[in-house]
Scaffold this motif. Structure first.
Motif, PDB file in Angstrom:
ATOM      1  N   GLY A 183       0.823  -1.211   0.000  1.00 27.70           N
ATOM      2  CA  GLY A 183       0.000   0.000   0.000  1.00 27.70           C
ATOM      3  C   GLY A 183       0.855   1.258   0.000  1.00 27.70           C
ATOM      4  N   GLY A 184       1.912   1.244   0.778  1.00 30.55           N
ATOM      5  CA  GLY A 184       2.808   2.400   0.838  1.00 30.55           C
ATOM      6  C   GLY A 184       3.474   2.670  -0.500  1.00 30.55           C
ATOM      7  N   VAL A 185       3.833   1.597  -1.196  1.00 30.12           N
ATOM      8  CA  VAL A 185       4.469   1.738  -2.508  1.00 30.12           C
ATOM      9  C   VAL A 185       3.486   2.378  -3.502  1.00 30.12           C
ATOM     10  CG1 VAL A 185       5.275   0.422  -4.516  1.00 30.12           C
ATOM     11  CG2 VAL A 185       6.192  -0.067  -2.236  1.00 30.12           C
ATOM     12  N   LEU A 186       2.239   1.892  -3.514  1.00 31.08           N
ATOM     13  CA  LEU A 186       1.261   2.449  -4.459  1.00 31.08           C
ATOM     14  C   LEU A 186       1.007   3.930  -4.175  1.00 31.08           C
ATOM     15  CD1 LEU A 186      -1.690   0.086  -5.341  1.00 31.08           C
ATOM     16  CD2 LEU A 186       0.038   1.090  -6.816  1.00 31.08           C
ATOM     17  N   MET A 187       0.913   4.262  -2.882  1.00 31.50           N
ATOM     18  CA  MET A 187       0.730   5.668  -2.511  1.00 31.50           C
ATOM     19  C   MET A 187       1.951   6.479  -2.958  1.00 31.50           C
ATOM     20  SD  MET A 187      -0.661   6.730   1.224  1.00 31.50           S
ATOM     21  CE  MET A 187      -1.014   8.442   1.625  1.00 31.50           C
ATOM     22  N   GLY A 188       3.131   5.878  -2.807  1.00 26.52           N
ATOM     23  CA  GLY A 188       4.369   6.549  -3.201  1.00 26.52           C
ATOM     24  C   GLY A 188       4.443   6.778  -4.706  1.00 26.52           C
ATOM     25  N   ILE A 189       3.944   5.830  -5.478  1.00 20.03           N
ATOM     26  CA  ILE A 189       3.940   6.006  -6.940  1.00 20.03           C
ATOM     27  C   ILE A 189       3.026   7.171  -7.315  1.00 20.03           C
ATOM     28  CG2 ILE A 189       3.335   4.943  -9.155  1.00 20.03           C
ATOM     29  CD1 ILE A 189       4.076   2.226  -7.912  1.00 20.03           C
ATOM     30  N   GLY A 190       1.887   7.266  -6.645  1.00 20.08           N
ATOM     31  CA  GLY A 190       0.995   8.401  -6.883  1.00 20.08           C
ATOM     32  C   GLY A 190       1.682   9.723  -6.598  1.00 20.08           C
ATOM     33  N   GLN A 191       2.345   9.804  -5.449  1.00 24.96           N
ATOM     34  CA  GLN A 191       3.062  11.040  -5.112  1.00 24.96           C
ATOM     35  C   GLN A 191       4.157  11.320  -6.123  1.00 24.96           C
ATOM     36  OE1 GLN A 191       4.277  10.369  -1.045  1.00 24.96           O
ATOM     37  NE2 GLN A 191       2.157   9.987  -0.532  1.00 24.96           N
ATOM     38  N   ALA A 192       4.783  10.270  -6.607  1.00 29.72           N
ATOM     39  CA  ALA A 192       5.894  10.448  -7.548  1.00 29.72           C
ATOM     40  C   ALA A 192       5.408  10.991  -8.884  1.00 29.72           C
ATOM     41  CB  ALA A 192       6.613   9.113  -7.762  1.00 29.72           C
ATOM     42  N   LEU A 193       4.288  10.488  -9.378  1.00 26.07           N
ATOM     43  CA  LEU A 193       3.958  10.712 -10.785  1.00 26.07           C
ATOM     44  C   LEU A 193       2.701  11.546 -11.039  1.00 26.07           C
ATOM     45  CD1 LEU A 193       4.712   7.134 -12.190  1.00 26.07           C
ATOM     46  CD2 LEU A 193       6.230   9.121 -12.130  1.00 26.07           C
ATOM     47  N   THR A 194       1.676  11.403 -10.236  1.00 23.61           N
ATOM     48  CA  THR A 194       0.387  11.979 -10.634  1.00 23.61           C
ATOM     49  C   THR A 194      -0.317  12.829  -9.578  1.00 23.61           C
ATOM     50  OG1 THR A 194      -0.687   9.902  -9.992  1.00 23.61           O
ATOM     51  CG2 THR A 194      -0.147  10.165 -12.324  1.00 23.61           C
ATOM     52  N   GLU A 195       0.035  12.698  -8.305  1.00 24.40           N
ATOM     53  CA  GLU A 195      -0.751  13.377  -7.274  1.00 24.40           C
ATOM     54  C   GLU A 195      -0.125  14.704  -6.860  1.00 24.40           C
ATOM     55  OE1 GLU A 195      -2.171  11.169  -3.880  1.00 24.40           O
ATOM     56  OE2 GLU A 195      -1.661   9.312  -4.898  1.00 24.40           O
ATOM     57  N   GLY A 196      -0.802  15.780  -7.165  1.00 22.36           N
ATOM     58  CA  GLY A 196      -0.345  17.091  -6.711  1.00 22.36           C
ATOM     59  C   GLY A 196      -1.505  18.057  -6.777  1.00 22.36           C
ATOM     60  N   THR A 197      -1.558  18.968  -5.797  1.00 20.99           N
ATOM     61  CA  THR A 197      -2.643  19.935  -5.760  1.00 20.99           C
ATOM     62  C   THR A 197      -2.289  21.141  -6.633  1.00 20.99           C
ATOM     63  OG1 THR A 197      -3.349  19.260  -3.571  1.00 20.99           O
ATOM     64  CG2 THR A 197      -3.927  21.481  -4.245  1.00 20.99           C
ATOM     65  N   HIS A 198      -3.241  21.526  -7.483  1.00 21.83           N
ATOM     66  CA  HIS A 198      -3.097  22.762  -8.272  1.00 21.83           C
ATOM     67  C   HIS A 198      -3.869  23.873  -7.561  1.00 21.83           C
ATOM     68  CE1 HIS A 198      -1.811  20.817 -12.176  1.00 21.83           C
ATOM     69  NE2 HIS A 198      -2.329  19.773 -11.569  1.00 21.83           N
ATOM     70  N   TYR A 199      -3.239  25.024  -7.419  1.00 24.72           N
ATOM     71  CA  TYR A 199      -3.935  26.200  -6.877  1.00 24.72           C
ATOM     72  C   TYR A 199      -4.132  27.241  -7.956  1.00 24.72           C
ATOM     73  CZ  TYR A 199      -3.662  24.685  -2.030  1.00 24.72           C
ATOM     74  OH  TYR A 199      -3.845  24.014  -0.861  1.00 24.72           O
ATOM     75  N   GLY A 200      -5.268  27.916  -7.891  1.00 28.46           N
ATOM     76  CA  GLY A 200      -5.505  29.039  -8.790  1.00 28.46           C
ATOM     77  C   GLY A 200      -4.933  30.319  -8.203  1.00 28.46           C
ATOM     78  N   GLU A 201      -4.978  31.389  -8.991  1.00 22.74           N
ATOM     79  CA  GLU A 201      -4.534  32.709  -8.533  1.00 22.74           C
ATOM     80  C   GLU A 201      -5.337  33.156  -7.318  1.00 22.74           C
ATOM     81  OE1 GLU A 201      -2.227  35.022 -10.131  1.00 22.74           O
ATOM     82  OE2 GLU A 201      -1.544  33.099 -10.925  1.00 22.74           O
ATOM     83  N   ASP A 202      -6.553  32.626  -7.208  1.00 20.88           N
ATOM     84  CA  ASP A 202      -7.418  33.006  -6.089  1.00 20.88           C
ATOM     85  C   ASP A 202      -7.119  32.225  -4.813  1.00 20.88           C
ATOM     86  OD1 ASP A 202      -8.295  30.516  -6.875  1.00 20.88           O
ATOM     87  OD2 ASP A 202     -10.367  31.113  -7.301  1.00 20.88           O
ATOM     88  N   GLY A 203      -6.059  31.413  -4.830  1.00 19.58           N
ATOM     89  CA  GLY A 203      -5.683  30.666  -3.633  1.00 19.58           C
ATOM     90  C   GLY A 203      -6.559  29.461  -3.369  1.00 19.58           C
ATOM     91  N   LYS A 204      -7.400  29.097  -4.345  1.00 13.32           N
ATOM     92  CA  LYS A 204      -8.295  27.947  -4.161  1.00 13.32           C
ATOM     93  C   LYS A 204      -7.806  26.744  -4.964  1.00 13.32           C
ATOM     94  CE  LYS A 204     -12.733  29.279  -4.261  1.00 13.32           C
ATOM     95  NZ  LYS A 204     -13.939  30.116  -4.520  1.00 13.32           N
ATOM     96  N   GLN A 205      -8.090  25.550  -4.432  1.00  7.31           N
ATOM     97  CA  GLN A 205      -7.684  24.326  -5.121  1.00  7.31           C
ATOM     98  C   GLN A 205      -8.468  24.174  -6.418  1.00  7.31           C
ATOM     99  OE1 GLN A 205      -7.354  20.722  -2.721  1.00  7.31           O
ATOM    100  NE2 GLN A 205      -7.175  21.969  -0.877  1.00  7.31           N
ATOM    101  N   ARG A 206      -7.771  23.760  -7.450  1.00  8.54           N
ATOM    102  CA  ARG A 206      -8.414  23.581  -8.749  1.00  8.54           C
ATOM    103  C   ARG A 206      -8.724  22.116  -9.030  1.00  8.54           C
ATOM    104  NH1 ARG A 206      -4.866  25.569 -13.150  1.00  8.54           N
ATOM    105  NH2 ARG A 206      -6.763  25.500 -14.412  1.00  8.54           N
ATOM    106  N   ASN A 207      -8.119  21.222  -8.281  1.00  4.82           N
ATOM    107  CA  ASN A 207      -8.392  19.796  -8.535  1.00  4.82           C
ATOM    108  C   ASN A 207      -8.788  19.068  -7.248  1.00  4.82           C
ATOM    109  OD1 ASN A 207      -5.763  20.085  -7.591  1.00  4.82           O
ATOM    110  ND2 ASN A 207      -4.991  18.300  -8.692  1.00  4.82           N
ATOM    111  N   GLY A 208      -9.745  19.643  -6.557  1.00  7.52           N
ATOM    112  CA  GLY A 208     -10.230  19.037  -5.312  1.00  7.52           C
ATOM    113  C   GLY A 208     -11.295  17.993  -5.587  1.00  7.52           C
ATOM    114  N   GLY A 209     -10.931  16.908  -6.233  1.00  7.15           N
ATOM    115  CA  GLY A 209     -11.884  15.834  -6.525  1.00  7.15           C
ATOM    116  C   GLY A 209     -11.151  14.703  -7.209  1.00  7.15           C
TER     117      GLY A 209
END
Lengths: 299, 764
Positions: B660-686
């Motif tokens: 499980g830790g490895v799969l979570m780590g792969i997500g962090q490595a390659l695809t999981e990151g929060t995008h913020y807009g200029e308004d300081g709000k998350q753009r990919n909260g889903g």
């Protein structure tokens, strides 16, 4: 409050539509966008899943008819499609998850009109027409005439898509759909490309069509590919990339920048033509190409 | 003693007790619970990243039929809370500092009516400048997230300044002198985006008052923390607040801490009705004060001609977000991971926890470690390349080993880092030969164990059936499930003979909860202690029954027998029946937690207590990846893991944690990151645009445990394990990508587009 009627005859469905109801098939777009608050459910719904004739897949003298209620799960496994209209099967196999594929339908997909829909580009390169029916009659329209913008079609509110018609395939032909994806399930195309290729007896290109996913307000055919006729398929595949990039008018969003999309749509177009040509030459590449050939159909 | 255990030959122990209920759907989560007369809660959020409140008017909302209560800041005690830096209130007062800040809470007779009331609340405000960039936030002219930061009643030695919520340094030796001695110096910058815990169950809270006592069902990983938060904010004694956690649908740290229990308890008190809150997926992304912090890491390392590290200097900014949840110690913890498990005599790292107008950061599985390790280990491969040394050899040479002194002066007892490196390399070499555009990358990681207070009761009833009553919380790791095995082994019984009563603060003694990989380490000790008391009682009864000496009684296979004569025995059930007529078989356990080690020679400013590591865990992951050069898409094909987490008590659960830790780590490595807009709000909260890994993406994962029964650790020499596998995966992937691209991708996640951009860079 939403009311729903569930007729078993097409005639009753069309009458409900004439009375102002909206059709629901798998509900994968309608229900999800309502839950997300994008669009409320219509006041009156008519379910079309009990109309048996809408779930048929039939061959005729002029080609293949796919009923509007045929699911992605069937599109990806139906022998008639996998054999001769393989790009549609490639695309259907990439949609969502097994549960989405079990309920999502080709009719719903086409009429939802998303520029990121996977089955759209394959239907365009295969020359599909959509059959629209209402209480006042029936007509066939090409996809280019059907899609007028993102989520918009030229169908009248009382018209139901009852089937998608695919013309007969030429000899020595093949088709393929590939897409850029960041993960292998529950993914939406970052960009995608479909190609249909038929080969001359000497193995050069006799005809080629390419269409692009998620790089414009609607799915687009790449124009003016006649110059590729007579070329060796590998050369043609390379030459299609700049044409695809030039056709694209991508946006920047969370999934990719416009620059990256413009580059990768060329890569996908090349790979789609390569795979289609290999299939046209008689090679079997399992559905979907994305899985058979590796990352984004690299090899 | 060190043993290598092969996954293929490891015996599975037993099916976890909560497994069938979760798989069949018979298990009940908070969202499944209903009480008579229950109302439904919704929150009104600020929806703006930084603003001064002009007016919150709830008049229209209260007038809607079916609305029973609308609460705002004036309706609850005026308390600022949070550990270390109490900078938060239940409801916004004066200023809102991130988009998910709660202005008001509504209770109504249906979710739809509650939502209508939320929409009817009038919120007028004046926008304030948004603090979003970590470096800009630290500039002298930056707007302040907390204008009145200096007035907060901070505990301990916590250097602070303006938007720097906490500062901490690691310092040992003389870095300037070390750098002067260096043959080669390498300087790197790495930047990691924030990310999410993303448990499958969006959280729920249900509260009901009976008289002056409240029972709260909540999806919490730390029920006692949740209870303490309710007590602090609503000013109640601990014995009037009972927290029960039904089945928990994952947490990954996101459900640590105190969250919304007090809001719902306050609504239930105001309406005199049970009140339930269930989050939407979007709320689960935007609102909790637990998400993985973004970080900027600057590293400069000097090497001697022989490849040994002579000095390391570091500068770190860790994003705190709008409020200090449990992140007060993150600055120092990040510094430990950036320093790494290496022998370095001269170290100086300055680390800052920085306020922004983003969602607050908090303990997501191994906080600061995946990002810190990614920077440190990507830098390590740059170091090895700079002097033409093999990265494995470089790590073997500089990595700590038994008896070595690490970056903070701690001298390590028997540890398995070196063996982890060997085992990971051996496993990855067994994978198929490298194909075109494939490469192997490797990284080492470390993580502390956290000794702490913990309690449990064990009892055997007169039919011989056992109960474990524990304060420990099961968040899906299986650690609580493994307690049955410890109790059973202590009593010579079968794990299936025990049921577990857990996750109820009114019934069980204290435990820290499912946090810090501490359950087995601490609660395991408590359960063994409690079971041993019963074992003593049983041996006494058996000795009386068989007319033998107590010292000769052995408990095994459900029986007590006389040592050397297994046929002379009596069943434990029979002994339990005897005891049931007299002094009952009840054990209580806690035991003294192991001590923390000394760290001589350290000169740190703002010590946050996470430099001296008890029972440290070590790991090495080696990965094989394939790169699509035309698109930058990376696919992870193989991950070979080796872990020193001390003795492995329940292998089947341990392998699950690593995978499980490895799969979570792969997500962090390659695809999981929060995008913020200029308004300081998350753009990919889903879940559509925040790309978790799916099972279809899972690589082949193989694991070996380097089992060293560790002194001053948990039962049988076990250390923690739940967080460690999440530490080095992203770093190993980074090093494999760097080999294929020709340079590291200096942003996390290393998305396809970022990899493709790195491929377009000219080689200098």
């Amino acid at each position: 409050m939403t009311s729903i009627t569930i007729p078993t005859s097409l005639r009753d469905v069309l009458e409900a539509l004439a009375g102002g109801a909206r059709p629901i098939a798998g509900g994968t777009d309608l229900v999800v966008s309502s839950r997300q608050g994008k669009a409320p459910l219509p006041e009156a719904l008519v379910a079309i899943d009990q109309v048996a004739e809408l779930s048929e897949v039939k061959t005729g003298t002029d080609g293949l008819m796919i009923g509007a209620m045929v699911t992605h799960a069937r599109l990806m496994t139906e022998e008639l499609l996998v054999e001769s209209y393989t790009a549609v099967a490639d695309a259907a196999a990439l949609v969502g998850s097994p549960s989405t594929r079990n309920v999502g339908t080709i009719g719903g997909n086409v009429m939802n009109g998303s520029p990121a829909m996977d089955t759209g580009a394959p239907l365009v390169v295969l020359g599909a027409e959509v059959e629209l029916r209402s209480t006042s009659g029936s007509r066939r329209v090409s996809l280019a005439d059907l899609w007028t913008g993102p989520g918009r079609t030229s169908a009248a509110p009382d018209e139901l898509c009852v089937a998608v018609h695919l013309p007969l395939r030429p000899v020595r032909s093949g088709s393929a759909y590939v897409r850029l994806e960041y993960r292998r399930a529950m993914e939406i195309a970052v960009v995608g490309a479909a190609a249909s290729v038929s080969l001359a007896e000497d193995g050069t290109i006799a005809a080629v069509a390419v269409a692009l996913t998620a790089v414009a307000p609607t799915i687009l055919a790449v124009p003016d590919l006649d110059a590729l006729v007579g070329l060796d398929p590998t050369v043609a595949a390379q030459r299609v990339a700049p044409a695809a990039s030039a056709t694209a008018t991508p946006i920047s969003d969370l999934r990719a920048s416009d620059t990256y999309r413009r580059h990768t749509i060329g890569v996908m177009a090349t790979r789609a033509v390569e795979a289609a040509a290999r299939r046209a030459s008689g090679e079997t590449i399992a559905v979907p190409v994305n899985r058979a050939l590796g990352i984004g159909a690299a090899r | 003693m060190t043993t290598l255990e092969d996954q293929a030959s490891a015996p599975p122990r037993f099916v976890r007790a909560d497994g069938p209920a979760k798989v069949t759907g018979s298990g009940r989560y908070v969202a499944d619970l209903s009480l008579t007369g229950m109302l439904f809660a919704k929150f009104r959020y600020s929806g703006v990243a930084h603003a001064r409140i002009r007016k919150i008017d709830v008049t229209a909302a209260k007038a809607i039929p079916g609305v029973f209560a609308v609460l705002t800041a004036g309706d609850v005690p005026d308390v600022r809370y949070s550990p270390v830096i109490p900078d938060r209130t239940l409801f916004a007062k004066d200023v809102v500092r991130f988009e998910g800040e709660i202005l008001a809470a509504v209770a109504a007779n249906s979710p739809a009516v509650a939502q209508a009331a939320v929409d009817a609340i009038v919120f007028e405000y004046d926008e304030l400048p948004i603090v979003a960039d970590l470096e800009a936030a630290m500039a002298d002219d930056s707007p302040l997230v907390h204008e009145d930061w200096a007035s907060y009643a901070v505990t301990g030695d916590t250097p602070r300044d303006r938007n720097v919520a906490t500062f901490s340094s690691l310092s040992k030796g003389d870095v300037d002198a070390g750098m002067a001695e260096a043959h080669t110096i390498v300087k790197s910058r790495y930047v990691a985006d924030g990310s999410h815990a993303a448990p499958i169950e969006p959280r729920g809270v249900l509260a009901q008052w009976e008289g002056d006592k409240v029972t709260i069902w909540t999806s919490s990983q730390v029920p006692f923390d949740a209870r303490n938060g309710v007590c602090e904010t609503l000013q109640l004694p601990s014995n009037r607040v009972r927290i029960i956690v039904p089945h928990l649908g994952g947490g990954f740290g996101g459900k640590c801490g105190f969250h919304f229990e007090a809001h719902i308890a306050a609504l239930a008190r105001a309406t005199k009705r049970p009140v339930k809150l269930v989050f939407s997926r979007e709320e689960e992304f935007l609102v909790p004060d637990r998400r993985r912090e973004s970080m900027i890491i600057d590293l400069t390392t000097g090497l001697r001609a022989d490849g040994s590290i002579v000095a390391r200097r570091g500068w770190i900014a860790v994003e705190n977000g709008a409020y200090t949840a449990d992140a007060a110690f993150f600055a120092q913890l990040a510094a430990m991971h950036v320093a790494g498990p290496y022998k370095i005599d001269n170290v100086h790292i300055d680390s800052h926890l920085v306020y922004t107008n983003h969602q607050p950061s908090g303990s997501v599985r191994a906080p600061t470690a995946p990002q810190g390790c990614w920077a440190c280990e990507s830098h390590t491969d740059e170091l090895a390349a700079a002097i033409g040394m093999d990265p494995v050899e470089f790590r073997k040479k500089n990595g700590i080993h038994t008896g070595a002194t690490g970056v903070v002066g701690q001298v390590y007892d028997e540890i398995g880092l070196q063996q982890c490196i060997d085992a990971a390399v051996e496993q990855i070499d067994h994978a198929a030969a490298l194909g075109e555009d494939e490469a192997i990358g490797l990284a080492v990681g470390w993580w502390p164990s956290f000794p702490g207070p913990s309690g449990a009761y064990v009892r055997l009833d007169s039919d011989g059936a056992g109960q474990i009553v524990t304060g420990a919380q099961e968040c899906g790791t299986g650690a609580v499930m493994t307690l049955r095995q410890l109790a059973a082994d202590q009593l010579g019984m079968d794990p299936e003979d025990f049921e577990i009563i857990y996750q109820d603060t009114a019934v069980a003694p204290y435990d820290t909860g499912a946090t810090g990989s501490q359950t087995l380490l601490n609660n395991g000790r408590a359960v063994v202690d409690a079971a041993e008391q019963i074992a003593e009682q049983l041996r006494q009864h058996a000795a009386d029954h068989m007319e033998a000496a107590v010292a000769d009684i052995v408990l095994a296979d459900g029986h007590a027998h006389v040592a050397g004569s297994p046929s002379k025995n009596v069943s434990i059930a029979e002994l339990a029946e005897i005891a049931g007529g007299g002094e009952l078989l009840i054990g209580k356990g806690s035991g003294k937690p192991p001590d923390y080690p000394e760290i001589p020679g350290m000169n740190c400013v703002g010590d946050q207590g996470v430099a001296a590591w008890a029972a440290p865990q070590f790991s090495c992951h080696a990965v094989k990846v394939r790169l699509d050069r035309d698109t930058g898409v990376v696919r992870v094909l193989d991950v070979a893991c080796a872990h020193d987490s001390g003795t492995i008590i329940n292998p089947i659960a341990a392998y699950g944690q690593v995978e499980g830790g490895v799969l979570m780590g792969i997500g962090q490595a390659l695809t999981e990151g929060t995008h913020y807009g200029e308004d300081g709000k998350q753009r990919n909260g889903g879940l559509l645009e925040y790309k978790l890994q799916t099972f279809a993406d899972a690589p082949r994962i193989t694991t070996k445990f380097i089992q060293i029964p560790t002194a001053d650790a948990g039962p049988r020499g076990a250390k923690g394990l739940a967080e460690a596998p999440n530490v080095p995966t992203a770093a190993a992937i980074s090093n494999a990508i760097a080999k294929l691209v020709g340079r590291p991708v200096r942003q996390l996640p290393m998305t396809a587009e970022r990899v493709w951009n790195a491929l377009q860079e000219e080689t200098p």
